[in-house]
Design an enzyme around this catalytic site. Structure first.
Site, PDB file in Angstrom:
ATOM      1  N   GLY A   8       0.778  -1.472   0.004  1.00 57.54           N
ATOM      2  CA  GLY A   8      -0.006   0.012   0.034  1.00 57.54           C
ATOM      3  C   GLY A   8       0.851   1.357  -0.056  1.00 57.54           C
ATOM      4  NE  ARG A  34      -3.689   4.445  -5.785  1.00 59.91           N
ATOM      5  CZ  ARG A  34      -4.056   5.652  -5.091  1.00 59.91           C
ATOM      6  NH1 ARG A  34      -4.767   6.666  -5.310  1.00 59.91           N
ATOM      7  NH2 ARG A  34      -3.865   5.704  -3.684  1.00 59.91           N
ATOM      8  CG  ASP A  59      -6.395  -5.592  -5.720  1.00 58.70           C
ATOM      9  OD1 ASP A  59      -6.349  -5.680  -4.418  1.00 58.70           O
ATOM     10  OD2 ASP A  59      -7.376  -5.104  -6.125  1.00 58.70           O
ATOM     11  CB  VAL A  60      -3.263  -7.013  -0.829  1.00 61.70           C
ATOM     12  CG1 VAL A  60      -1.867  -6.517  -0.757  1.00 61.70           C
ATOM     13  CG2 VAL A  60      -4.301  -6.304  -0.448  1.00 61.70           C
ATOM     14  CE1 TYR A 152     -10.355   0.757   8.326  1.00 58.25           C
ATOM     15  CE2 TYR A 152     -10.940   2.237  10.163  1.00 58.25           C
ATOM     16  CZ  TYR A 152      -9.991   1.563   9.343  1.00 58.25           C
ATOM     17  OH  TYR A 152      -8.650   1.950   9.376  1.00 58.25           O
ATOM     18  CE  LYS A 156      -7.258  -1.062   9.357  1.00 52.81           C
ATOM     19  NZ  LYS A 156      -5.707  -1.235   8.869  1.00 52.81           N
ATOM     20  N   PRO A 182      -2.701   3.604  14.739  1.00 53.14           N
ATOM     21  CG  PRO A 182      -1.793   4.302  12.649  1.00 53.14           C
ATOM     22  CD  PRO A 182      -2.221   3.270  13.448  1.00 53.14           C
ATOM     23  CB  THR A 187      -3.426   9.415   4.759  1.00 48.60           C
ATOM     24  OG1 THR A 187      -4.643   9.032   5.497  1.00 48.60           O
ATOM     25  CG2 THR A 187      -2.357   9.794   5.728  1.00 48.60           C
ATOM     26  CG  PHE A 189      -8.233   6.545   6.216  1.00 41.82           C
ATOM     27  CD1 PHE A 189      -8.107   5.215   6.426  1.00 41.82           C
ATOM     28  CD2 PHE A 189      -9.318   7.284   7.200  1.00 41.82           C
ATOM     29  CE1 PHE A 189      -9.085   4.389   7.059  1.00 41.82           C
ATOM     30  CE2 PHE A 189     -10.229   6.306   7.941  1.00 41.82           C
ATOM     31  CZ  PHE A 189     -10.079   5.012   7.943  1.00 41.82           C
TER      32      PHE A 189
HETATM   33  C1  8X3 Z   1      -8.285   5.321  10.790  1.00 40.43           C
HETATM   34  C2  8X3 Z   1      -8.200   6.044  12.011  1.00 40.43           C
HETATM   35  O1  8X3 Z   1      -9.927   6.762  13.824  1.00 40.43           O
HETATM   36  O2  8X3 Z   1     -10.771   7.055  11.161  1.00 40.43           O
HETATM   37  O3  8X3 Z   1      -7.941   3.825  11.176  1.00 40.43           O
HETATM   38  O4  8X3 Z   1     -10.832   5.034  12.591  1.00 40.43           O
HETATM   39  S1  8X3 Z   1     -10.232   6.199  12.605  1.00 40.43           S
END
Ligand code: 8X3
Length: 253
Positions: A8, A34, A59-60, A152, A156, A182, A187, A189
């Site tokens: 990534g 990419r 692509d993983v 999500y 995690k 984190p 980013t 994200f």
């Molecule tokens: C990303 C941080 O706090 O949006 O993993 O879940 S958060």
């Protein structure tokens, strides 16, 4: 000469970490979907740091492609000291009853299955050398669940469980296993989570100072460079303005 493989790498924490390690003289294997961005980053690393960078585009989520591309790594690059399982993403922030099943599958396939596909190829190489360090990029979402975070957060939490399990199962081979968790990090994200809605993504990181990709890269570098008898098991880092995964709640704006 030490070698790190980072997944990534086309942006954010992956890219910052690749540059950080290369600046410190490590050779870096960088992977991402990419291709253009990846090759551009490989050239940037070589010209700025003088370190070697081996780009592998795949692509993983695709098991066959992942296995083929990783197994094609030249022998002199296979003595990988650190594997950073960084590839991961969030898609959507709907209540679970309104969630999009395709978003769920993308997150599960990338964050959990992709991490496993990559690790399955690399672990035997580390076991053979009785040496290595796997660093799994988790999140504060791997420690606590927040509204709209549902799948999500579940992915995690799975990364955190895999992280603990790896440390147990790889113990006899002297392989270190660390998770880096984190909080809000400025980013791409949020842009990915909000599916290109740049206003919403921008608001997630405004009004306070979020973590930057370099902040996380420094922590990863610190974890990877402890003496051989020291293993940092889990590292949680947040911006000073964020107490935990629930506070603040700017991600839902
Ligand atoms: C990303 C941080 O706090 O949006 O993993 O879940 S958060």
């Amino acid at each position: 000469m030490s070698i790190i493989l980072i997944t990534g790498v086309s942006s954010g924490i992956g890219k910052a970490t690749a540059i950080k390690f290369a600046q410190q003289g490590w050779d870096v294997i960088i992977t991402a979907r990419r291709k253009d961005r990846l090759h551009q980053i490989a050239s940037e690393i070589k010209s700025v740091t003088g370190s070697s960078a081996l780009p592998l585009d795949f692509d993983v989520q695709n098991r066959n492609e992942t296995e083929q591309r990783l197994n094609s790594i030249p022998e002199n690059w296979k003595s990988i000291d650190v594997l950073l399982n960084n590839a991961g993403l969030a898609r959507g922030i709907s209540a679970i009853q309104d969630g999009d099943i395709e978003d769920w599958e993308t997150m599960i396939d990338t964050n959990i299955k992709g991490l496993l596909y990559v690790s399955k190829v690399i672990m035997p190489w580390m076991i053979e050398r009785k040496k290595g360090h796997i660093i799994n990029l988790s999140s504060v979402a791997g420690k606590e669940v927040y509204p709209g975070g549902n799948v999500y957060c579940a992915t995690k939490h799975a990364v955190d469980a895999i992280n603990k399990a790896m440390r147990m199962d790889l113990l006899e081979y002297g392989i270190k296993v660390t998770s880096v968790n984190p909080g809000m990090t400025d980013t791409e994200f949020s842009l990915v989570r909000f599916k290109g809605d740049s206003g919403r993504a921008h608001r997630a990181y405004s009004g306070y100072e979020p973590l930057h990709a370099d902040d996380v890269a420094e922590v990863i570098y610190f974890a990877a460079t402890r003496p051989s008898h020291v293993c940092l098991n889990e590292i949680i880092l947040t911006p000073t303005a964020q107490a935990n995964a629930i506070l603040p709640i700017k991600r839902t704006l």
